[in-house]
Design a protein around this motif. Structure first.
Motif, PDB file in Angstrom:
ATOM      1  N   GLY A 167      39.951  32.375  33.272  1.00  0.00           N
ATOM      2  CA  GLY A 167      38.119  33.225  33.180  1.00  0.00           C
ATOM      3  C   GLY A 167      38.033  34.607  33.071  1.00  0.00           C
ATOM      4  O   GLY A 167      37.722  35.307  32.643  1.00  0.00           O
ATOM      5  N   ARG A 211      39.057  35.221  29.398  1.00  0.00           N
ATOM      6  CA  ARG A 211      36.800  34.979  29.387  1.00  0.00           C
ATOM      7  C   ARG A 211      36.214  35.689  29.230  1.00  0.00           C
ATOM      8  O   ARG A 211      35.212  35.884  27.868  1.00  0.00           O
ATOM      9  N   ILE A 246      28.460  32.750  38.885  1.00  0.00           N
ATOM     10  CA  ILE A 246      29.044  31.914  37.817  1.00  0.00           C
ATOM     11  C   ILE A 246      30.220  31.382  38.488  1.00  0.00           C
ATOM     12  O   ILE A 246      31.223  32.442  38.440  1.00  0.00           O
ATOM     13  N   SER A 247      30.289  29.905  38.432  1.00  0.00           N
ATOM     14  CA  SER A 247      31.333  29.802  39.021  1.00  0.00           C
ATOM     15  C   SER A 247      32.585  28.877  38.159  1.00  0.00           C
ATOM     16  O   SER A 247      32.133  28.121  37.393  1.00  0.00           O
ATOM     17  N   GLN A 253      34.126  29.839  33.070  1.00  0.00           N
ATOM     18  CA  GLN A 253      32.977  29.164  32.400  1.00  0.00           C
ATOM     19  C   GLN A 253      33.380  29.522  31.019  1.00  0.00           C
ATOM     20  O   GLN A 253      34.034  30.352  30.406  1.00  0.00           O
ATOM     21  N   THR A 311      29.446  31.043  27.905  1.00  0.00           N
ATOM     22  CA  THR A 311      27.928  31.344  29.086  1.00  0.00           C
ATOM     23  C   THR A 311      27.873  32.902  29.214  1.00  0.00           C
ATOM     24  O   THR A 311      27.259  33.604  30.407  1.00  0.00           O
TER      25      THR A 311
END
Length: 237
Positions: free
Chosen positions: A17, A20, A191-192, A195, A199
């Motif tokens: 994460g 990203r 935001i969990s 993603q 996103t």
């Protein structure tokens, strides 16, 4: 723009994460990222010979190779982000001291140094299979970002910043975060999970758009048809 991130240094999806999010931010210099503590397992030992595959086997069952298969799936995703994970060699580790040192970096050096230290600790565990609970690993990571070794030793030898780690866990629960990574953008958008990059980009774009002044043009429902204004072709009479 501020982004708050709850994560753990032994969480593979947290590292994915992070990559990203960084790709979504790109070369922007107006984004501040602050990392918060979230221990996946506060009861983990600081020194253990139990490997991650063995731990997964014992926790989820499924046979002696189940843990390796789970790791292989995550490692394949990590590879797409340019991360060569070595989870199969890593051991289960307690991350309290790592989080306390991260709080030290944030408190005394700011978010940019904290982010660099976070990267070093994640790399130590996932790319080099080192124990983030070991003092020498913490000192090595701190040295990379130019941090004072004596200060790190003093924090590890005490309970300094333990309350900050606990406070982070409380704030995560208040946001409704039951797992990590968990991202909060400008205190408004959560935001969990790790993603896709797109996103993250969409949320950042939404925040950017909301930051711009919203102008409502009043023209009497179009009845005036631009009367009383001048343009490139002259002035309406």
């Amino acid at each position: 723009m501020r982004i708050d991130v709850w994560s753990d240094v032994v969480c593979p999806w947290c590292y994915i994460g992070k990559r990203r999010l960084e790709k979504a931010i790109g070369d922007r210099d107006d984004v501040e990222v602050v990392y918060h503590s979230f221990q996946l397992d506060p009861s983990s030992p600081t020194d253990s010979d139990l490997t991650v595959p063995e731990y997964l086997d014992s926790k989820y069952g499924g046979g002696p190779d189940a843990g390796l298969k789970m790791i292989a799936q995550v490692d394949a995703v990590a590879a797409q982000e340019g991360l060569a994970f070595r989870q199969a060699e890593a051991t289960v580790a307690n991350t309290l001291d790592a989080h306390r040192v991260l709080h030290l970096a944030l408190d005394e050096a700011g978010p940019s140094v904290q982010a660099r230290l976070k990267e070093e600790l994640l790399a130590a565990y996932f790319l080099r299979a080192e124990n983030p609970a070991a003092l020498d690993v913490l000192l090595a990571a701190a040295a990379v970002v130019g941090w004072d070794a004596d200060r790190v030793r003093a924090v590890v030898a005490s309970d300094e910043y333990a309350d900050a780690v606990a406070a982070d866990a409380t704030s995560a629960r208040e946001y409704g975060a039951n797992g990590v990574p968990f991202f909060v953008v400008e205190g408004r958008y959560g935001i969990s999970g790790a993603q896709p990059v797109q996103t993250f980009r969409e949320v950042l774009a939404k925040v950017d758009a909301e930051a711009k002044p919203q102008l409502e043009v009043v023209d009497n429902d179009g009845a005036s048809d631009g009367a009383g204004a001048c343009g490139p072709d002259g002035c309406a009479i």
